[in-house]
Design an enzyme around this catalytic site. Structure first.
Site, PDB file in Angstrom:
ATOM      1  N   LYS A 247       0.861  -1.198   0.000  1.00 45.24           N
ATOM      2  CA  LYS A 247       0.000   0.000   0.000  1.00 45.24           C
ATOM      3  C   LYS A 247       0.892   1.240   0.000  1.00 45.24           C
ATOM      4  O   LYS A 247       1.688   1.453   0.906  1.00 45.24           O
ATOM      5  CB  LYS A 247      -0.901  -0.025   1.244  1.00 45.24           C
ATOM      6  CG  LYS A 247      -1.752   1.228   1.445  1.00 45.24           C
ATOM      7  CD  LYS A 247      -2.684   1.072   2.656  1.00 45.24           C
ATOM      8  CE  LYS A 247      -3.438   2.359   2.977  1.00 45.24           C
ATOM      9  NZ  LYS A 247      -4.301   2.254   4.165  1.00 45.24           N
ATOM     10  N   ASP A 252      -3.097   9.848   4.237  1.00 48.36           N
ATOM     11  CA  ASP A 252      -4.492   9.421   4.381  1.00 48.36           C
ATOM     12  C   ASP A 252      -5.247  10.360   5.327  1.00 48.36           C
ATOM     13  O   ASP A 252      -5.075  10.293   6.538  1.00 48.36           O
ATOM     14  CB  ASP A 252      -4.517   7.977   4.925  1.00 48.36           C
ATOM     15  CG  ASP A 252      -5.929   7.412   5.000  1.00 48.36           C
ATOM     16  OD1 ASP A 252      -6.859   8.049   4.449  1.00 48.36           O
ATOM     17  OD2 ASP A 252      -6.100   6.322   5.592  1.00 48.36           O
ATOM     18  N   LYS A 259     -10.980  11.520   8.938  1.00 48.70           N
ATOM     19  CA  LYS A 259     -10.555  10.925  10.208  1.00 48.70           C
ATOM     20  C   LYS A 259     -11.077  11.781  11.356  1.00 48.70           C
ATOM     21  O   LYS A 259     -10.978  13.004  11.318  1.00 48.70           O
ATOM     22  CB  LYS A 259      -9.035  10.778  10.228  1.00 48.70           C
ATOM     23  CG  LYS A 259      -8.576   9.673   9.293  1.00 48.70           C
ATOM     24  CD  LYS A 259      -7.168   9.243   9.505  1.00 48.70           C
ATOM     25  CE  LYS A 259      -6.815   8.102   8.585  1.00 48.70           C
ATOM     26  NZ  LYS A 259      -7.453   6.828   8.949  1.00 48.70           N
ATOM     27  N   ASP A 271       1.301   5.903   5.763  1.00 48.16           N
ATOM     28  CA  ASP A 271       0.359   4.977   5.131  1.00 48.16           C
ATOM     29  C   ASP A 271       0.917   4.367   3.829  1.00 48.16           C
ATOM     30  O   ASP A 271       0.228   3.626   3.146  1.00 48.16           O
ATOM     31  CB  ASP A 271      -0.982   5.690   4.873  1.00 48.16           C
ATOM     32  CG  ASP A 271      -2.172   4.775   5.113  1.00 48.16           C
ATOM     33  OD1 ASP A 271      -1.976   3.692   5.698  1.00 48.16           O
ATOM     34  OD2 ASP A 271      -3.293   5.141   4.700  1.00 48.16           O
ATOM     35  N   ASP A 330     -12.469   6.250   4.054  1.00 43.69           N
ATOM     36  CA  ASP A 330     -11.256   6.000   4.834  1.00 43.69           C
ATOM     37  C   ASP A 330     -10.800   4.549   4.692  1.00 43.69           C
ATOM     38  O   ASP A 330      -9.708   4.195   5.117  1.00 43.69           O
ATOM     39  CB  ASP A 330     -11.520   6.356   6.308  1.00 43.69           C
ATOM     40  CG  ASP A 330     -10.236   6.544   7.099  1.00 43.69           C
ATOM     41  OD1 ASP A 330      -9.162   6.656   6.466  1.00 43.69           O
ATOM     42  OD2 ASP A 330     -10.309   6.575   8.344  1.00 43.69           O
ATOM     43  N   GLU A 332      -9.730   3.175   2.136  1.00 40.41           N
ATOM     44  CA  GLU A 332      -9.213   3.389   0.783  1.00 40.41           C
ATOM     45  C   GLU A 332      -8.101   2.420   0.413  1.00 40.41           C
ATOM     46  O   GLU A 332      -7.907   2.110  -0.756  1.00 40.41           O
ATOM     47  CB  GLU A 332      -8.711   4.835   0.647  1.00 40.41           C
ATOM     48  CG  GLU A 332      -7.294   5.115   1.162  1.00 40.41           C
ATOM     49  CD  GLU A 332      -7.072   4.818   2.640  1.00 40.41           C
ATOM     50  OE1 GLU A 332      -8.058   4.870   3.400  1.00 40.41           O
ATOM     51  OE2 GLU A 332      -5.931   4.515   3.038  1.00 40.41           O
ATOM     52  N   ARG A 334      -7.769  -0.772   0.839  1.00 36.03           N
ATOM     53  CA  ARG A 334      -8.230  -1.997   0.190  1.00 36.03           C
ATOM     54  C   ARG A 334      -8.611  -1.745  -1.273  1.00 36.03           C
ATOM     55  O   ARG A 334      -8.540  -2.644  -2.100  1.00 36.03           O
ATOM     56  CB  ARG A 334      -9.395  -2.606   0.992  1.00 36.03           C
ATOM     57  CG  ARG A 334     -10.609  -1.738   1.078  1.00 36.03           C
ATOM     58  CD  ARG A 334     -11.553  -2.171   2.173  1.00 36.03           C
ATOM     59  NE  ARG A 334     -11.055  -1.838   3.504  1.00 36.03           N
ATOM     60  CZ  ARG A 334     -11.664  -2.165   4.646  1.00 36.03           C
ATOM     61  NH1 ARG A 334     -12.795  -2.844   4.621  1.00 36.03           N
ATOM     62  NH2 ARG A 334     -11.157  -1.821   5.808  1.00 36.03           N
TER      63      ARG A 334
HETATM   64  N1  BES Z   1      -4.533   3.990   7.064  1.00 37.37           N
HETATM   65  C1  BES Z   1      -5.624   3.588   7.846  1.00 37.37           C
HETATM   66  C2  BES Z   1      -5.303   2.544   8.905  1.00 37.37           C
HETATM   67  C3  BES Z   1      -4.283   2.912   9.964  1.00 37.37           C
HETATM   68  C4  BES Z   1      -4.707   3.275  11.222  1.00 37.37           C
HETATM   69  C5  BES Z   1      -2.934   2.828   9.716  1.00 37.37           C
HETATM   70  C6  BES Z   1      -3.775   3.564  12.208  1.00 37.37           C
HETATM   71  C7  BES Z   1      -1.999   3.119  10.699  1.00 37.37           C
HETATM   72  C8  BES Z   1      -2.437   3.490  11.946  1.00 37.37           C
HETATM   73  C9  BES Z   1      -6.714   2.992   6.953  1.00 37.37           C
HETATM   74  O1  BES Z   1      -6.806   3.501   5.674  1.00 37.37           O
HETATM   75  C10 BES Z   1      -8.022   3.265   7.634  1.00 37.37           C
HETATM   76  O2  BES Z   1      -8.340   4.389   7.773  1.00 37.37           O
HETATM   77  N2  BES Z   1      -8.729   2.202   8.042  1.00 37.37           N
HETATM   78  C11 BES Z   1      -9.990   2.332   8.695  1.00 37.37           C
HETATM   79  C12 BES Z   1     -10.915   1.297   8.117  1.00 37.37           C
HETATM   80  C13 BES Z   1     -12.346   1.480   8.516  1.00 37.37           C
HETATM   81  C14 BES Z   1     -12.901   2.730   7.898  1.00 37.37           C
HETATM   82  C15 BES Z   1     -13.136   0.278   8.084  1.00 37.37           C
HETATM   83  C16 BES Z   1      -9.802   2.118  10.182  1.00 37.37           C
HETATM   84  O3  BES Z   1      -8.983   1.275  10.579  1.00 37.37           O
HETATM   85  O4  BES Z   1     -10.430   2.817  10.961  1.00 37.37           O
HETATM   86 ZN    ZN Z   2      -5.042   4.298   4.881  1.00 41.30          ZN
HETATM   87 ZN    ZN Z   3      -8.002   5.273   5.547  1.00 45.30          ZN
END
Ligand code: BES
Ligand code: ZN
Ligand code: ZN
Length: 483
Positions: A247, A252, A259, A271, A330, A332, A334
């Site tokens: 990735k 992000d 967020k 990220d 968020d 994104e 995947r």
């Molecule tokens: N980049 C984030 C995940 C992340 C969180 C990486 C903390 C490093 C530290 C990812 O894109 C994300 O935002 N995931 C969401 C998914 C949810 C919306 C299903 C998450 O984990 O909250």
């Molecule tokens: Zn992310």
């Molecule tokens: Zn995200």
């Protein structure tokens, strides 16, 4: 990397000594006065594992390993001592050391040097004041050990170099590193190390109809890139390539599913750690001249808000034709990984492994100490990776991918949704990715260990380059036995 590691047949004058022992009797008695020997003995008897002695024109550091511990635990303890030594070197302005392993336990000299070298990593490029004062002092490591081979020394240097490079990429702020700039870094390293880099730019990504990558990129002023890094030596032992997918989200914000709190965005330059990890593995295998054909795919963009950004409720068409209802902008990672995973099929890979800071849920589950691993590659491969996880101390925890975890991904109006509700986020994210795979595959969620907000010994603070040592070790053990 400014530290130079090499073997030496002599102990040079003025060099500080780091000696590893497992028993008091191994101490080189001629090097110490009776008073010093008494002091060392007393300290070692008091369970002190590291002793520092000032010999005026140099220092002596004695480390006593605990032989009641397993080999891999002793190696990790030695790495951590290596990190402690970095501060001692700096405090005393030590520039050159010689490491001697008298313990009778093979490889501890390499472990301590790995800890010293990785613990010496600093990211100071954006400091403009007092940089020299902040810099670690160590420059030269001599290894005074008959059993250590030149190849082991070269390998260790190559791997540490790859870790440094990966950490630099992840630590670089997003305003210095757009997708295009990240691709340029890959190209530069490809030229230097000797692997090939092909960058697909926006027009080509549009022609390929990579709807996941294009949708995430829609709100960005920076164009996306799709990077293909390849190391294909003539003597490769695998006929079908290993494909690594990473990735490469340079930043992000969460997009329109912004967020929620300020600090959840603060470190989102990390990220792209999965992308940096796979590039680091290709760089390491190239430097090691490993007889392994490996391809790394890194889809890259940032995820932002803009009038034209993709929005919750949008339906997008992925590279493989599947239609996805975006219920969370968020989620994104995947989307861009899915396109890369479908793209990977054309290589008829032996194994695909993808790496991503994908879910906060993974970080909460295992913390910064390990990555979550899920997939269909089978127990033998997972066990080999678990083993490499202990060897390198970049450990993994396996989670299931049972079918009913995909239930929540159903969409009323499209083929699938990109999120599946609040529970088991790491597993449901993997179930999403699974729909885009058609080969033996493992997904690594590195959200926990990729980037640390507090220093953790030689792993440092900020980017750790978690995974570079793990995957390099796993692939070499898997294939090099055959070459
Ligand atoms: N980049 C984030 C995940 C992340 C969180 C990486 C903390 C490093 C530290 C990812 O894109 C994300 O935002 N995931 C969401 C998914 C949810 C919306 C299903 C998450 O984990 O909250
Ligand atoms: Zn992310
Ligand atoms: Zn995200």
């Amino acid at each position: 990397m400014k530290i130079k590691i090499s073997k030496s047949a002599i102990v040079k004058p003025g060099y500080s000594l780091v000696a590893i022992i497992s028993d008091f009797s191994q101490l080189p008695a001629d090097k110490f006065s009776d008073q010093e020997l008494g002091f060392i003995k007393e300290k070692l008897n008091n369970e002190n594992q590291l002793i520092e002695i000032n010999k005026y024109d140099h220092w002596v550091f004695i480390y006593k390993t605990d032989t009641t511990k397993k080999d891999f635990e002793q190696a990790e303890a030695a790495r951590k001592i290596g990190d402690k030594l970095v501060s001692a070197f700096k405090e005393n302005n030590i520039k050159q050391i010689v490491v001697e392993n008298l313990s009778g336990i093979d490889g501890l000299e390499l472990a301590i040097i790995e800890g010293i070298t990785l613990g010496s990593y600093q990211f100071l490029k954006h400091k403009t004041k007092d940089v020299t004062k902040k810099l670690n002092t160590l420059e030269v490591i001599d290894i005074f050990c008959e059993n250590t081979t030149d190849k082991q020394v070269e390998d260790l240097s190559a791997i540490c170099e790859a870790v440094y490079w990966t950490r630099d990429l992840v630590n670089e702020p997003a305003n210095y590193q757009s997708a295009t700039q990240l691709s340029e870094e890959f190209e530069e390293m490809g030229k230097k190390a000797g692997f090939s880099v092909k960058v697909l730019h926006k027009k080509e990504i549009e022609d390929l109809k990579m709807g996941g990558l294009l949708s995430v990129n829609q709100g960005s002023v920076e164009p996306p890139t799709f990077n293909i890094l390849e190391w294909k030596p003539e003597n490769a032992v695998n006929t079908k390539p290993i494909v690594l997918v990473g990735k490469g989200l340079t930043y992000d914000t969460g997009g329109y599913s912004l967020k929620p709190t300020k600090d959840s965005m603060d470190y989102m330059k990390c990220d792209m750690a999965g992308g940096a990890l796979v590039a680091g593995v290709v760089a390491a295998l190239t430097s090691l001249k490993a007889a392994i054909h490996v391809i790394a795919l890194v889809p890259s963009t940032d995820n932002r808000i803009a009038a034209n950004a993709y929005s919750p409720g949008d339906v997008i068409t992925m590279f493989n034709g599947l239609k996805v209802e975006v219920m969370n902008c968020d989620a994104e990672g995947r989307l861009i990984l899915a396109d890369a995973l479908s793209y990977a099929a054309q290589y008829e890979p032996e194994l695909v492994m993808d790496f991503a800071t994908l879910t906060g849920a993974a970080a909460r589950l295992v913390g910064p100490k390990a990555a979550c691993v899920l997939g269909n590659a089978g127990e033998e491969i997972v066990n080999q990776i678990k083993q490499s996880g202990f060897t390198t101390f970049e450990r993994i925890v396996e989670l299931p991918i049972w079918d009913d975890y995909a239930d929540g991904l159903k969409s009323e109006i499209a083929d699938m949704n990109n999120v599946a509700g609040p529970d088991a986020g790491t597993i449901t994210a993997t179930k999403f990715l699974e729909k885009f795979t058609s080969y033996p595959w493992l997904h690594f969620d590195i959200a926990g260990p990729a980037y640390l907000l507090r220093r953790d010994s030689y792993r440092g603070m900020g980017a750790t380059a978690y995974g570079v040592r793990l995957i390099t070790d796993f692939l070499r053990k898997k294939f090099e036995a055959k070459s």
